[in-house]
Design an enzyme around this catalytic site. Sequence first.
Site, PDB file in Angstrom:
ATOM      1  N   SER A   1       1.277  -0.873  -0.088  1.00 57.17           N
ATOM      2  CA  SER A   1      -0.137  -0.287  -0.114  1.00 57.17           C
ATOM      3  C   SER A   1       1.027   1.075  -0.232  1.00 57.17           C
ATOM      4  CB  SER A   1      -1.053  -0.097   1.267  1.00 57.17           C
ATOM      5  OG  SER A   1      -1.008   1.229   1.694  1.00 57.17           O
ATOM      6  N   SER A   2       0.095   2.413  -0.128  1.00 58.06           N
ATOM      7  CA  SER A   2       0.798   3.606  -0.920  1.00 58.06           C
ATOM      8  C   SER A   2       1.262   4.496   0.852  1.00 58.06           C
ATOM      9  CB  SER A   2       0.180   4.572  -1.140  1.00 58.06           C
ATOM     10  OG  SER A   2      -1.191   4.939  -0.534  1.00 58.06           O
ATOM     11  N   CYS A   3       0.713   3.245   1.651  1.00 59.50           N
ATOM     12  CA  CYS A   3       0.943   3.845   3.494  1.00 59.50           C
ATOM     13  C   CYS A   3       2.355   3.904   3.919  1.00 59.50           C
ATOM     14  CB  CYS A   3       0.258   3.770   3.692  1.00 59.50           C
ATOM     15  SG  CYS A   3       0.306   1.061   4.331  1.00 59.50           S
TER      16      CYS A   3
ATOM     17  N   TYR B   1       1.274  -0.881  10.323  1.00 59.65           N
ATOM     18  CA  TYR B   1       0.781  -1.802   9.711  1.00 59.65           C
ATOM     19  C   TYR B   1       1.734  -1.072   7.831  1.00 59.65           C
ATOM     20  CZ  TYR B   1      -2.035  -2.661   5.841  1.00 59.65           C
ATOM     21  OH  TYR B   1      -2.720  -2.743   3.878  1.00 59.65           O
TER      22      TYR B   1
ATOM     23  N   LYS C   1       3.789  -3.964   5.693  1.00 63.06           N
ATOM     24  CA  LYS C   1       4.391  -4.029   4.629  1.00 63.06           C
ATOM     25  C   LYS C   1       5.404  -3.441   4.071  1.00 63.06           C
ATOM     26  CE  LYS C   1      -0.257  -5.193   3.569  1.00 63.06           C
ATOM     27  NZ  LYS C   1      -0.330  -6.043   2.670  1.00 63.06           N
TER      28      LYS C   1
ATOM     29  N   HIS D   1     -12.946   4.742   3.274  1.00 62.81           N
ATOM     30  CA  HIS D   1     -12.708   5.109   2.916  1.00 62.81           C
ATOM     31  C   HIS D   1     -13.789   6.194   1.702  1.00 62.81           C
ATOM     32  CE1 HIS D   1      -9.253   1.581   2.323  1.00 62.81           C
ATOM     33  NE2 HIS D   1      -9.261   2.529   3.312  1.00 62.81           N
TER      34      HIS D   1
HETATM   35  N1  LIG Z   1      -8.394  -1.156  -0.792  1.00 62.67           N
HETATM   36  C1  LIG Z   1      -7.623  -0.251  -0.615  1.00 62.67           C
HETATM   37  O1  LIG Z   1      -8.067   0.851  -0.889  1.00 62.67           O
HETATM   38  C2  LIG Z   1      -6.094  -0.284  -0.945  1.00 62.67           C
HETATM   39  C3  LIG Z   1      -5.212  -0.070  -1.221  1.00 62.67           C
HETATM   40  C4  LIG Z   1      -3.845   0.149  -1.252  1.00 62.67           C
HETATM   41  C5  LIG Z   1      -3.739  -0.813  -0.997  1.00 62.67           C
HETATM   42  N2  LIG Z   1      -4.281  -2.264  -0.329  1.00 62.67           N
HETATM   43  C6  LIG Z   1      -4.030  -3.720  -0.283  1.00 62.67           C
HETATM   44  O2  LIG Z   1      -4.497  -4.691  -1.286  1.00 62.67           O
HETATM   45  C7  LIG Z   1      -4.577  -5.368  -0.126  1.00 62.67           C
HETATM   46  C8  LIG Z   1      -5.387  -6.344   0.228  1.00 62.67           C
HETATM   47  O3  LIG Z   1      -6.701  -5.356   0.515  1.00 62.67           O
HETATM   48  P1  LIG Z   1      -8.509  -5.315   0.043  1.00 62.67           P
HETATM   49  O4  LIG Z   1      -9.114  -4.415   0.268  1.00 62.67           O
HETATM   50  O5  LIG Z   1      -9.025  -6.687  -0.789  1.00 62.67           O
HETATM   51  O6  LIG Z   1      -8.664  -6.022   2.058  1.00 62.67           O
HETATM   52  P2  LIG Z   1      -9.619  -7.258   2.129  1.00 62.67           P
HETATM   53  O7  LIG Z   1     -10.668  -6.407   1.343  1.00 62.67           O
HETATM   54  O8  LIG Z   1      -9.551  -6.510   3.851  1.00 62.67           O
HETATM   55  O9  LIG Z   1      -9.308  -8.519   1.691  1.00 62.67           O
HETATM   56  C9  LIG Z   1      -8.531  -9.011   2.919  1.00 62.67           C
HETATM   57  C10 LIG Z   1      -8.178 -10.027   2.812  1.00 62.67           C
HETATM   58  O10 LIG Z   1      -7.028 -11.048   3.199  1.00 62.67           O
HETATM   59  C11 LIG Z   1      -8.355 -12.197   4.317  1.00 62.67           C
HETATM   60  N3  LIG Z   1      -7.837 -12.667   5.392  1.00 62.67           N
HETATM   61  C12 LIG Z   1      -7.128 -11.927   6.256  1.00 62.67           C
HETATM   62  N4  LIG Z   1      -6.621 -12.227   7.833  1.00 62.67           N
HETATM   63  C13 LIG Z   1      -6.509 -13.318   7.245  1.00 62.67           C
HETATM   64  C14 LIG Z   1      -5.446 -14.469   7.594  1.00 62.67           C
HETATM   65  N5  LIG Z   1      -5.357 -14.488   8.697  1.00 62.67           N
HETATM   66  N6  LIG Z   1      -6.286 -16.145   7.034  1.00 62.67           N
HETATM   67  C15 LIG Z   1      -6.267 -16.048   5.919  1.00 62.67           C
HETATM   68  N7  LIG Z   1      -6.965 -14.826   5.178  1.00 62.67           N
HETATM   69  C16 LIG Z   1      -6.896 -13.706   5.881  1.00 62.67           C
HETATM   70  C17 LIG Z   1      -8.934 -11.243   4.494  1.00 62.67           C
HETATM   71  O11 LIG Z   1     -10.340 -12.374   4.601  1.00 62.67           O
HETATM   72  P3  LIG Z   1     -12.137 -12.492   5.772  1.00 62.67           P
HETATM   73  O12 LIG Z   1     -12.596 -10.745   5.669  1.00 62.67           O
HETATM   74  O13 LIG Z   1     -12.348 -13.007   6.765  1.00 62.67           O
HETATM   75  O14 LIG Z   1     -11.069 -12.408   7.396  1.00 62.67           O
HETATM   76  C18 LIG Z   1     -10.007 -10.855   2.778  1.00 62.67           C
HETATM   77  O15 LIG Z   1     -10.819 -11.759   2.643  1.00 62.67           O
HETATM   78  C19 LIG Z   1      -3.828  -5.018   1.754  1.00 62.67           C
HETATM   79  O16 LIG Z   1      -2.718  -5.610   1.267  1.00 62.67           O
HETATM   80  C20 LIG Z   1      -3.990  -3.779   0.842  1.00 62.67           C
HETATM   81  O17 LIG Z   1      -2.703  -3.264   1.921  1.00 62.67           O
HETATM   82  C21 LIG Z   1      -5.923  -2.208  -0.721  1.00 62.67           C
END
Ligand SMILES: NC(=O)c1ccc[n+]([C@@H]2O[C@H](COP(=O)([O-])OP(=O)(O)OC[C@H]3O[C@@H](n4cnc5c(N)ncnc54)[C@H](OP(=O)(O)O)[C@@H]3O)[C@@H](O)[C@H]2O)c1
Length: 326
Positions: free
Chosen positions: A112-114, A141, A145, A184
Site C-alpha cells: 500500500s502507498s502508506c 501496518y 508492509k 474510505h
Molecule cells: N482497498 C484499498 O484501498 C487498498 C489500497 C492500497 C492497497 N491495498 C492492499 O491490497 C491488499 C488487499 O486489500 P483489500 O482491500 O482487498 O482488503 P480486504 O478486502 O480486507 O481483503 C483482505 C482479505 O484477506 C483475508 N485475510 C485476512 N487475514 C487472513 C488470515 N489470517 N487468513 C486468511 N485470510 C485472511 C480476508 O479474509 P476475512 O475477511 O475473512 O478475514 C480478506 O478476504 C492489502 O495488502 C492492502 O494493503 C488496498
Amino acid sequence: MSRYAGDGQRIYVAGHRGMVGAAILRRLAGAGVGEILTRTHRELDLTDTRAVERFFAETRPSQVYLAAAKVGGIQANDRFPAEFIHQNLMIEANIIHAAWLHGVERLLFLGSSCIYPRLAPQPITEEALLTGTLEPTNEPYAIAKIAGIKLCESYNRQYGTDFRSLMPTNLYGPGDNFDLENSHVIPALLRKFHAAKSEGAPAVTVWGTGTPRREFLHVDDLADACVHLMGLGVETYRAHTRPMCSHVNAGTGEDVSIRELAETIGDVVGFKGEIRFDVDKPDGTPRKLLDVSRLAALGWTARTGLREGLAQTYAWFLEHRDMLRT
Ligand SMILES: NC(=O)c1ccc[n+]([C@@H]2O[C@H](COP(=O)([O-])OP(=O)(O)OC[C@H]3O[C@@H](n4cnc5c(N)ncnc54)[C@H](OP(=O)(O)O)[C@@H]3O)[C@@H](O)[C@H]2O)c1
C-alpha cells in the site's frame, strides 16, 4: 487486457474474498488461464505457519498473488495496532517462506502507498521508501508492509526467487467497504449522496475544506496491472527495478481535489442539492500522488476514467447494498 503468460500454471490467490483478491480472481477467470487455487480464511488461517506449509506442500502452486492482509481504517489501526502488525507480518512471512520452500516460480506481494514517509516529495517515487518518518496513525501496518517488500527482496537475493511487489494508491470499485464509520472516502461519499438523494435532503456535508488532492485507482485496473506484472519475464521486471528497491507503484498518475470528487459523485448519483464543506474537520495531508513511471515503463497504464469508474461502482452499490459489509 494484457496477455497473460500464466497458461498451464497453478495460481494461488491469497485473500480471494477481499476487494483486491476478488478483482484478481475476476481478471484471471476472464483470461481463462491456468488452474486457480483459493482457500477462505476459515479453511486456511494464513497466520498459522504449519497450516500454510501443509497447504503449499499439498497444492504446489507455481504462482502466488498475495492479496490477503488484515486491513482497516484509522480507527481500527489505532485500536488494534498489535493485531495489524502481528497478523500482517505472519501472513507475509508464512506465504513468502512457503513459496520459496515449495518452489513457487513467481509471487506478487500487494502492499500500500502508506509505506512511504508522511512528507515524501510528490509525486512519490519508489525510491522514497525508508527516507523519512511514517504517518503515525498506521505505522505498525506500514512497517509490516515494508517488511513484506524486504522479505521478497531478501529471498530473491539469497535464494534466487522471483518475488515481486506492487504498491497501489487508494482503490475503489466493486467489493469496497461501504461502512459509514470505517470506509474510505469514495464509498463513504457514494453512500452519503445516495442517502441524501433518497431522503430528498437539501445538502450533503463533506469533511474538511475540499482542497486536499488524492489519487484513486479502480480495483479492476489494479487487478489488470497485477496480472500484467506477473506476465512479464524476469529480465524485463529486473531491468526496471533494483534488487533493494524492487517494488512498483500502481496508480493513475493523476489526482483530484476532494471538492471535484464530491461534485462528480453528486453528479453520478443524481443528487441535485448543495454540497457543503465542514472546514472544522481535519483535511489530512494536502496531496498524495504516486509516481507511476516505473509501471508505465513496464508497459501498463490505467484505463478507467474516474467518472466511469464511479458510475460503475455506484451501480454495483445499488445492486449489492442489501448484502454489503456494513
Ligand atoms: N482497498 C484499498 O484501498 C487498498 C489500497 C492500497 C492497497 N491495498 C492492499 O491490497 C491488499 C488487499 O486489500 P483489500 O482491500 O482487498 O482488503 P480486504 O478486502 O480486507 O481483503 C483482505 C482479505 O484477506 C483475508 N485475510 C485476512 N487475514 C487472513 C488470515 N489470517 N487468513 C486468511 N485470510 C485472511 C480476508 O479474509 P476475512 O475477511 O475473512 O478475514 C480478506 O478476504 C492489502 O495488502 C492492502 O494493503 C488496498
